[in-house]
Design a protein around this motif. Structure first.
Motif, PDB file in Angstrom:
ATOM      1  N   TYR A   1      27.124  50.576  33.607  1.00 35.57           N
ATOM      2  CA  TYR A   1      28.490  50.841  34.058  1.00 35.57           C
ATOM      3  C   TYR A   1      29.480  49.847  33.441  1.00 35.57           C
ATOM      4  O   TYR A   1      30.621  50.176  33.145  1.00 35.57           O
ATOM      5  CB  TYR A   1      28.544  50.778  35.585  1.00 35.57           C
ATOM      6  N   ARG A   2      29.001  48.617  33.256  1.00 35.78           N
ATOM      7  CA  ARG A   2      29.877  47.596  32.694  1.00 35.78           C
ATOM      8  C   ARG A   2      30.395  47.996  31.321  1.00 35.78           C
ATOM      9  O   ARG A   2      31.497  47.659  30.933  1.00 35.78           O
ATOM     10  CB  ARG A   2      29.114  46.269  32.553  1.00 35.78           C
ATOM     11  N   TYR A   3      29.570  48.720  30.561  1.00 38.46           N
ATOM     12  CA  TYR A   3      29.969  49.058  29.191  1.00 38.46           C
ATOM     13  C   TYR A   3      30.612  50.441  29.114  1.00 38.46           C
ATOM     14  O   TYR A   3      31.417  50.696  28.223  1.00 38.46           O
ATOM     15  CB  TYR A   3      28.757  49.006  28.265  1.00 38.46           C
TER      16      TYR A   3
ATOM     17  N   ASN B   1      32.136  52.060  31.840  1.00 37.22           N
ATOM     18  CA  ASN B   1      33.301  52.115  32.721  1.00 37.22           C
ATOM     19  C   ASN B   1      33.446  53.435  33.470  1.00 37.22           C
ATOM     20  O   ASN B   1      34.494  53.710  34.039  1.00 37.22           O
ATOM     21  CB  ASN B   1      34.607  51.811  31.966  1.00 37.22           C
ATOM     22  N   ASP B   2      32.460  54.299  33.415  1.00 37.14           N
ATOM     23  CA  ASP B   2      32.459  55.468  34.289  1.00 37.14           C
ATOM     24  C   ASP B   2      31.011  55.885  34.512  1.00 37.14           C
ATOM     25  O   ASP B   2      30.125  55.560  33.714  1.00 37.14           O
ATOM     26  CB  ASP B   2      33.300  56.616  33.712  1.00 37.14           C
TER      27      ASP B   2
ATOM     28  N   GLN C   1      34.908  43.632  38.595  1.00 33.22           N
ATOM     29  CA  GLN C   1      34.500  44.728  37.709  1.00 33.22           C
ATOM     30  C   GLN C   1      35.705  45.543  37.254  1.00 33.22           C
ATOM     31  O   GLN C   1      35.823  45.902  36.083  1.00 33.22           O
ATOM     32  CB  GLN C   1      33.539  45.623  38.478  1.00 33.22           C
ATOM     33  N   GLN C   2      36.599  45.784  38.185  1.00 33.47           N
ATOM     34  CA  GLN C   2      37.801  46.554  37.829  1.00 33.47           C
ATOM     35  C   GLN C   2      38.660  45.794  36.824  1.00 33.47           C
ATOM     36  O   GLN C   2      39.228  46.374  35.907  1.00 33.47           O
ATOM     37  CB  GLN C   2      38.612  46.869  39.086  1.00 33.47           C
TER      38      GLN C   2
ATOM     39  N   ALA D   1      37.043  45.926  33.468  1.00 36.19           N
ATOM     40  CA  ALA D   1      37.186  47.263  32.883  1.00 36.19           C
ATOM     41  C   ALA D   1      38.552  47.449  32.224  1.00 36.19           C
ATOM     42  O   ALA D   1      38.711  48.287  31.340  1.00 36.19           O
ATOM     43  CB  ALA D   1      36.986  48.315  33.962  1.00 36.19           C
ATOM     44  N   GLN D   2      39.525  46.654  32.662  1.00 35.29           N
ATOM     45  CA  GLN D   2      40.865  46.781  32.078  1.00 35.29           C
ATOM     46  C   GLN D   2      41.019  45.986  30.790  1.00 35.29           C
ATOM     47  O   GLN D   2      42.046  46.077  30.119  1.00 35.29           O
ATOM     48  CB  GLN D   2      41.914  46.303  33.087  1.00 35.29           C
TER      49      GLN D   2
ATOM     50  N   LYS E   1      38.532  47.098  24.891  1.00 33.53           N
ATOM     51  CA  LYS E   1      37.119  47.486  24.814  1.00 33.53           C
ATOM     52  C   LYS E   1      36.259  46.413  24.136  1.00 33.53           C
ATOM     53  O   LYS E   1      35.201  46.036  24.644  1.00 33.53           O
ATOM     54  CB  LYS E   1      36.987  48.800  24.038  1.00 33.53           C
TER      55      LYS E   1
ATOM     56  N   GLY F   1      36.054  43.243  26.205  1.00 34.70           N
ATOM     57  CA  GLY F   1      35.235  43.457  27.397  1.00 34.70           C
ATOM     58  C   GLY F   1      33.752  43.478  27.060  1.00 34.70           C
ATOM     59  O   GLY F   1      32.931  42.902  27.777  1.00 34.70           O
TER      60      GLY F   1
ATOM     61  N   ASN G   1      31.118  40.821  28.504  1.00 36.06           N
ATOM     62  CA  ASN G   1      29.957  41.246  29.292  1.00 36.06           C
ATOM     63  C   ASN G   1      28.657  40.719  28.710  1.00 36.06           C
ATOM     64  O   ASN G   1      27.794  40.230  29.434  1.00 36.06           O
ATOM     65  CB  ASN G   1      29.883  42.772  29.347  1.00 36.06           C
TER      66      ASN G   1
END
Lengths: 186, 625
Positions: free
Chosen positions: A36-38, A40-41, A119-120, A123-124, A127, A130, A134
């Motif tokens: 999910y970290r990579y 983002n959905d 996490q939110q 996610a912002q 890319k 982030g 991570n």
């Protein structure tokens, strides 16, 4: 390695679907967080995890390093995450940046945050930033390893991490108190 | 400080560990996984609605598989019938000489007009006695690689094709996509131009304001230059490149593809601009010339560069790439003098030639008569830059530049495309920076100066070739001092050869973007045709095949007919690698064989199922030769 895991591995080697399902669900909670970290959905995360587990099931015959199953699976999952990021071409236009600024965030700030808040915020991030952040913080990669995996220089990797911290700091300073710890249980 | 840093990182990890995972979609994801584990299922791909797409895809795949099985069964039945009929014809022809003659006539018809399932049932042709022209004159389905590259031509009789042909197309296309070499991308400022040096040594010297859009408007600001270099056999074969010009074999010094985009749209080189290109070599060959893609050039000229434009099939997949290289007649085979270390840069930093003071301050600027910028464009740039200094800015074009001894005199008072700087100056004054790949430029300059220090040759004075010396460093002179004066023809030739040997790059000047090939025509006289026999039941159209020569750098493309691949006019007694990539039983297979040319026919049976990575590793062997 527990007896249960050994049975699961044996079953997976025989292509037993029930064992595959058990193994899949055994590692799902930990690994879906990584994915999910990579992504983002959740759709993307599921796709990464499925591709990783497909590799696990295909390669489980070669798995001999008993006792380190979780580590082996996590390595595959992280590699799939990196492949996912590469497929998005987020590092194609990256330029070499060597300057790294030191950003200080007071640890107290984190007491006001939940994991989901962080996490939110991550996610912002841009890319590429982030992804590097991570890999460095959560996967424990060194800058050299990140550089090697993503095809960027060590300096660029450091810059991304410092940039991520800088952005996080800004965002943390601007988050209203009321919005924090909205979902502390995740 | 370090302690704080570690604390923060630990804190982040702690928070992450505390967070509970989202398990709401676990069952859904497992369902998708379960489907992937089913035999023949594909790896999941990103999609907005992942589960729905996967199910649809599986349904589609199942129906396609069912159709393929049905067609294969049907084909087998037809083949059995054909076999029975053929045997009957052979028996009949043995019995009656008249009917045998009739059979031979039918054979010719079959070769010239293959018509899918409707063709006459005749004995199989004996290819050893068949004129190869028949292979290479097949205009329709027989010549996969010979078409203009458009997939529509490949499937010209697509209605008669089994569904498996479509599968082949997709599978091989995908495979080729996986083995393609990654392009190098450079961001540069189109206003300033710059120098780009690529990873394998190709250098491009791009002048300021060199690009225009399809309506011939100048492109300004950032542009993305995309370059792919093909110097190794492995790269050429992976890109399905051959070195042929109108059926004649070429020997290559390397190929390059350059495209430029501005804001995602392809741009073209202005008609009055050119790009100098240097292609590295270890064995300089003075006969090398510039070739361009015959099919690609027009597209580039009209501004529609390859790959980026939907519909230009010949470039969208390497599977159908078939470039017919055309000699650029404007280029001489004599290499240009070495890069002299200076280049033109757009300069908007100069002062106006006059400033009028009064109620309003007016700055008057001139730009060269042949400036790439129009007066309005220059005025706009200057207003943005110096608007705060002058109430009004006026711009005019100057007259023609004066020349002295054929050298232009640069007017210091001009602005805009008027400066000729050394690279050091350009970098120091920030006309180019790292983003413009300028850090490579310094290396070129050093190489250039080093070259000057050793030898210096320049072609001037009309018909005769005069070698001159440049007085940089007496100690490093390779020539004797006397040679600086008049030389006889033998001496000129001798020193010219010496000069050529020092060259480590071919220099060309290109006027179009796109495919560039540095080649010369092969002069081998002893040639013959060469046929590869694939096993029965394997369709040659499902294969792409190339001959890579070991002693010379040349790649010939094969042309297919039924289960055969033909190569025309192949130099004999040459060691070659025969490389084939294709589809067999729904899987991508490959073969690489080391052969010696001169044999009429060769049977190939050793297909191996391959993956992109395995095939690339196999191709790497070719680079070792």
């Amino acid at each position: 390695m527990s007896i249960n895991t050994a049975i699961l591995i044996k079953g997976c080697k025989q292509n037993d679907v029930l064992c595959q399902e058990q193994l899949y669900k055994l590692f799902y909670p930990d690994m879906i967080k990584v994915c999910y970290r990579y992504a983002n959905d959740m759709d993307g995360a599921g796709m990464i995890y499925n591709n990783a587990m497909l590799k696990v099931f295909k390669g489980i015959d070669n798995y001999k390093d008993e006792g380190k199953l979780a580590g082996w699976i996590k390595t595959i999952v992280v590699n799939c995450c990196i492949d996912f990021c590469k497929s998005k071409n987020i590092f194609n236009n990256a330029t070499n940046i060597i300057s790294e600024t030191v950003v200080t965030i007071l640890p107290d700030v984190f007491d006001r945050l939940s994991g989901k808040d962080i996490q939110q915020l991550i996610a912002q991030l841009p890319k590429a930033t982030g992804t590097v952040f991570n890999l460095y913080i959560y996967e424990g990669f060194t800058h050299k390893q990140i550089g090697g995996q993503l095809g960027i220089s060590e300096g660029t990797s450091k810059w991304h991490v410092s940039e991520a911290k800088k952005i996080l700091k800004l965002k943390l300073e601007n988050i209203p108190e009321t919005e924090l710890k909205t979902n502390a249980a995740g | 400080m370090q302690q704080d840093k570690n604390d923060i990182e630990n804190k982040l990890r702690q928070l992450e560990n505390q967070q509970l995972p989202d398990l709401s979609q676990m069952d859904g994801h497992w369902q998708a996984m379960n489907q992937m584990l089913a035999p023949g299922a594909a790896v999941s791909k990103p999609a907005g609605n992942f589960l729905k797409v996967s199910r649809k895809f599986l349904l589609f795949a199942a129906s396609v598989t069912a159709i393929i099985i049905f067609i294969l069964v049907y084909q087998n039945k037809v083949a059995d019938k054909e076999k029975q009929t053929k045997e009957a014809v052979v028996i009949e022809s043995n019995a009656s000489p008249e009917k045998k003659t009739e059979g031979t006539t039918a054979l010719t018809d079959t070769l010239e007009k293959p018509a899918g399932n409707k063709r006459k049932l005749t004995p199989d042709p004996v290819y050893a006695d068949v004129n190869m022209d028949r292979y290479f004159k097949q205009g329709d389905s027989a010549t996969v690689a010979e078409g203009n590259g458009d997939s529509a031509d490949f499937f010209v009789d697509g209605n008669d094709k089994p569904a498996s042909a479509q599968v082949v197309k997709t599978t091989l296309n995908n495979f080729y996509e996986q083995i393609q070499k990654q392009a190098q991308e450079f961001i540069m400022n189109a206003d300033k131009g710059g120098i780009i040096k690529c990873s394998e040594g190709t250098a491009f010297i791009i002048p300021p304001v060199a690009f225009a859009d399809e309506n011939n408007n100048n492109i300004t600001g950032e542009v993305k230059v995309v370059i792919v270099e093909y110097y190794k056999y492995s790269d050429m074969i992976a890109a399905n490149l051959t070195t042929m010009s109108d059926g004649k074999q070429l020997i290559t010094g390397g190929m390059v593809r350059i495209t430029v985009e501005s804001k995602g749209r392809p741009v073209k080189l202005r008609s009055d601009k050119f790009i100098d290109i240097k292609m590295p070599t270890k064995n300089f060959d003075a006969a090398m010339q510039l070739f361009e893609s015959a099919t690609g050039t027009n597209k580039v000229r009209t501004g529609y560069t390859m790959d980026t434009l939907a519909g230009s099939n010949e470039f969208t997949s390497a599977r159908y790439r078939n470039i017919n290289w055309q000699l650029n007649s404007l280029q001489s085979s004599i290499p240009m003098p070495v890069f002299d270390g200076t280049t033109n840069f757009l300069d908007m930093g100069d002062a106006p030639y006059v400033v009028r003071y009064g109620r309003k301050t007016v700055g008057k600027f001139t730009i060269p008569s042949n400036s790439a910028l129009t007066v309005d464009e220059a005025k706009k740039i200057l207003t943005e830059k110096y608007g705060y200094s002058y109430d009004k800015i006026k711009v005019k074009k100057s007259g023609k530049r004066q020349t002295r001894n054929n050298e232009e005199i640069w007017d210091n008072m001009q602005v805009g495309d008027s400066m000729r700087l050394t690279l050091d100056q350009a970098i120091r004054w920030h006309y180019i920076d790292r983003k413009d790949s300028a850090f490579y430029a310094a290396k070129i300059r050093n190489d250039s100066i080093n070259f000057y220090k050793k030898y210096y040759a320049r072609f001037i004075l009309g018909d005769s070739l005069v070698l001159k010396r440049k007085l940089f460093n007496q100690a490093e002179y390779a020539f004797e001092p006397r040679t600086a004066v008049l030389l006889n023809q033998d001496s000129i030739n001798k020193y010219y050869e010496l000069y050529l040997r020092t060259q480590q790059a071919y220099s060309f000047r290109i006027q179009n973007l796109g495919w560039i090939n540095c080649d010369r025509f092969s002069n081998y006289q002893d040639k013959s045709d060469f046929i590869i026999n694939l096993p029965a039941g394997v369709n040659g159209q499902d294969f792409v095949s190339q001959l890579a020569f070991i002693n010379i750098r040349s790649v010939m493309g094969g042309k297919t007919y039924e289960n055969k691949i033909g190569f025309a006019n192949v130099p004999v007694n040459m060691p070659v690698y025969l490389v084939g990539l294709g589809e067999k039983d729904g899987k991508v297979v490959s073969f690489i064989e080391k052969l010696k040319t001169g044999q009429k026919e060769v049977d190939v049976t050793n297909f191996e199922e391959t993956t992109a990575e395995a095939f690339k590793n196999k191709l790497a062997v070719l680079d070792l030769q």
